[in-house]
Scaffold this motif. Structure first.
Motif, PDB file in Angstrom:
ATOM      1  N   MET A 102       0.847  -1.180   0.000  1.00  0.00           N
ATOM      2  CA  MET A 102       0.000   0.000   0.000  1.00  0.00           C
ATOM      3  C   MET A 102       0.892   1.244   0.000  1.00  0.00           C
ATOM      4  SD  MET A 102      -3.061   1.382   2.497  1.00  0.00           S
ATOM      5  CE  MET A 102      -2.562   0.629   3.967  1.00  0.00           C
ATOM      6  N   ARG A 103       0.567   2.182  -0.876  1.00  0.00           N
ATOM      7  CA  ARG A 103       1.309   3.447  -0.932  1.00  0.00           C
ATOM      8  C   ARG A 103       0.978   4.282   0.294  1.00  0.00           C
ATOM      9  NH1 ARG A 103       0.124   6.698  -6.269  1.00  0.00           N
ATOM     10  NH2 ARG A 103      -1.553   7.173  -4.873  1.00  0.00           N
ATOM     11  N   ASP A 104       1.986   5.008   0.771  1.00  0.00           N
ATOM     12  CA  ASP A 104       1.741   5.922   1.871  1.00  0.00           C
ATOM     13  C   ASP A 104       0.940   7.113   1.349  1.00  0.00           C
ATOM     14  OD1 ASP A 104       1.879   6.743   4.498  1.00  0.00           O
ATOM     15  OD2 ASP A 104       3.646   7.979   4.124  1.00  0.00           O
ATOM     16  N   ARG A 105       0.014   7.583   2.135  1.00  0.00           N
ATOM     17  CA  ARG A 105      -0.811   8.724   1.762  1.00  0.00           C
ATOM     18  C   ARG A 105      -1.268   9.418   3.041  1.00  0.00           C
ATOM     19  NH1 ARG A 105      -5.617   7.412   3.528  1.00  0.00           N
ATOM     20  NH2 ARG A 105      -6.433   5.336   3.329  1.00  0.00           N
ATOM     21  N   PRO A 106      -1.719  10.647   2.961  1.00  0.00           N
ATOM     22  CA  PRO A 106      -2.281  11.305   4.142  1.00  0.00           C
ATOM     23  C   PRO A 106      -3.564  10.589   4.573  1.00  0.00           C
ATOM     24  CG  PRO A 106      -1.800  12.898   2.414  1.00  0.00           C
ATOM     25  CD  PRO A 106      -1.640  11.525   1.812  1.00  0.00           C
ATOM     26  N   ASP A 107      -3.898  10.723   5.824  1.00  0.00           N
ATOM     27  CA  ASP A 107      -5.151  10.162   6.326  1.00  0.00           C
ATOM     28  C   ASP A 107      -6.332  10.817   5.600  1.00  0.00           C
ATOM     29  OD1 ASP A 107      -3.654   8.729   8.137  1.00  0.00           O
ATOM     30  OD2 ASP A 107      -4.050  10.098   9.806  1.00  0.00           O
ATOM     31  N   LEU A 108      -7.414  10.056   5.439  1.00  0.00           N
ATOM     32  CA  LEU A 108      -8.602  10.594   4.771  1.00  0.00           C
ATOM     33  C   LEU A 108      -9.106  11.857   5.453  1.00  0.00           C
ATOM     34  CD1 LEU A 108     -10.618   7.335   3.991  1.00  0.00           C
ATOM     35  CD2 LEU A 108      -9.307   8.746   2.390  1.00  0.00           C
ATOM     36  N   ALA A 109      -9.144  11.843   6.787  1.00  0.00           N
ATOM     37  CA  ALA A 109      -9.640  13.014   7.508  1.00  0.00           C
ATOM     38  C   ALA A 109      -8.794  14.243   7.204  1.00  0.00           C
ATOM     39  CB  ALA A 109      -9.669  12.742   9.010  1.00  0.00           C
ATOM     40  N   ALA A 110      -7.492  14.066   7.144  1.00  0.00           N
ATOM     41  CA  ALA A 110      -6.616  15.197   6.846  1.00  0.00           C
ATOM     42  C   ALA A 110      -6.893  15.754   5.453  1.00  0.00           C
ATOM     43  CB  ALA A 110      -5.153  14.779   6.974  1.00  0.00           C
ATOM     44  N   MET A 111      -7.084  14.877   4.487  1.00  0.00           N
ATOM     45  CA  MET A 111      -7.340  15.337   3.122  1.00  0.00           C
ATOM     46  C   MET A 111      -8.716  15.984   2.994  1.00  0.00           C
ATOM     47  SD  MET A 111      -5.644  12.471   0.608  1.00  0.00           S
ATOM     48  CE  MET A 111      -6.491  11.051   1.307  1.00  0.00           C
ATOM     49  N   THR A 112      -9.729  15.343   3.561  1.00  0.00           N
ATOM     50  CA  THR A 112     -11.075  15.879   3.392  1.00  0.00           C
ATOM     51  C   THR A 112     -11.291  17.132   4.229  1.00  0.00           C
ATOM     52  OG1 THR A 112     -11.976  14.350   5.036  1.00  0.00           O
ATOM     53  CG2 THR A 112     -12.105  13.684   2.710  1.00  0.00           C
ATOM     54  N   GLU A 113     -10.672  17.225   5.388  1.00  0.00           N
ATOM     55  CA  GLU A 113     -10.815  18.424   6.220  1.00  0.00           C
ATOM     56  C   GLU A 113     -10.230  19.636   5.514  1.00  0.00           C
ATOM     57  OE1 GLU A 113     -11.862  20.938   9.344  1.00  0.00           O
ATOM     58  OE2 GLU A 113     -12.566  18.937   8.814  1.00  0.00           O
ATOM     59  N   THR A 114      -9.067  19.469   4.916  1.00  0.00           N
ATOM     60  CA  THR A 114      -8.444  20.574   4.178  1.00  0.00           C
ATOM     61  C   THR A 114      -9.344  21.017   3.023  1.00  0.00           C
ATOM     62  OG1 THR A 114      -6.264  19.758   4.771  1.00  0.00           O
ATOM     63  CG2 THR A 114      -6.378  21.252   2.898  1.00  0.00           C
ATOM     64  N   LEU A 115      -9.842  20.063   2.271  1.00  0.00           N
ATOM     65  CA  LEU A 115     -10.731  20.377   1.153  1.00  0.00           C
ATOM     66  C   LEU A 115     -12.025  21.011   1.656  1.00  0.00           C
ATOM     67  CD1 LEU A 115     -11.525  20.274  -1.825  1.00  0.00           C
ATOM     68  CD2 LEU A 115     -12.293  17.901  -1.444  1.00  0.00           C
ATOM     69  N   SER A 116     -12.602  20.455   2.695  1.00  0.00           N
ATOM     70  CA  SER A 116     -13.857  20.971   3.242  1.00  0.00           C
ATOM     71  C   SER A 116     -13.710  22.424   3.694  1.00  0.00           C
ATOM     72  CB  SER A 116     -14.316  20.088   4.398  1.00  0.00           C
ATOM     73  OG  SER A 116     -15.527  20.564   4.914  1.00  0.00           O
ATOM     74  N   ARG A 117     -12.643  22.715   4.411  1.00  0.00           N
ATOM     75  CA  ARG A 117     -12.430  24.101   4.872  1.00  0.00           C
ATOM     76  C   ARG A 117     -12.278  25.055   3.693  1.00  0.00           C
ATOM     77  NH1 ARG A 117      -9.779  24.701  10.519  1.00  0.00           N
ATOM     78  NH2 ARG A 117     -10.256  22.670  11.419  1.00  0.00           N
TER      79      ARG A 117
END
Length: 142
Positions: free
Chosen positions: A1-16
């Motif tokens: 599995m490739r390393d990636r940011p946590d879903l919450a981190a990605m979606t929170e940034t986008l949501s804000r």
């Protein structure tokens, strides 16, 4: 599995970022985010109580009273006593409420299209489909 940011981190940034981009659009129509959420939740559905509305949008029923007062004062919603429970109020959009909601939604969708245009054309629909799927899980997640 490739390393990636946590879903919450990605979606929170986008949501804000999306919320901030929506603020000027809503301001053009004299709406706060909560007022817009209320107008969307009422939609064109049958009348509903303030308590049911608050639950459906995840708000405390006492905290949305000022939002409802403002919307009613502008003629965007109607609040009438529930014939089955005179203590409860039934809510509905007025024609002006629908007009303001629809105009704000058009402005937000135009902003969203500018955001989605950053994706390759073939990635847009799969992205939206995945987002719809994950968003539908949210109320009962995990």
């Amino acid at each position: 599995m490739r390393d990636r940011p946590d879903l919450a981190a990605m979606t929170e940034t986008l949501s804000r970022a999306l919320v901030e981009a929506e603020r000027p659009v809503l301001a053009e129509h004299g709406l706060t985010m909560w007022a817009y959420v209320v107008l969307l939740a009422l939609g064109d559905r049958p009348l509903r109580t303030q308590a049911a509305l608050a639950e459906s949008i995840g708000a405390d029923k006492t905290r949305i009273i000022a939002v409802l007062d403002g919307l009613q004062g502008r003629g965007l919603i109607d609040r009438v006593p529930d014939p089955g429970d005179r203590r409860a109020r039934l809510l509905s959009l007025t024609p002006e409420g629908r007009r303001v909601r629809d105009a704000a939604r058009r402005g937000i969708r135009a902003m969203e299209e500018r955001v989605l245009a950053r994706l390759a054309e073939e990635d847009r629909e799969p992205f939206l489909r995945a987002l719809r799927t994950l968003s539908a899980l949210a109320p009962g997640f995990p």
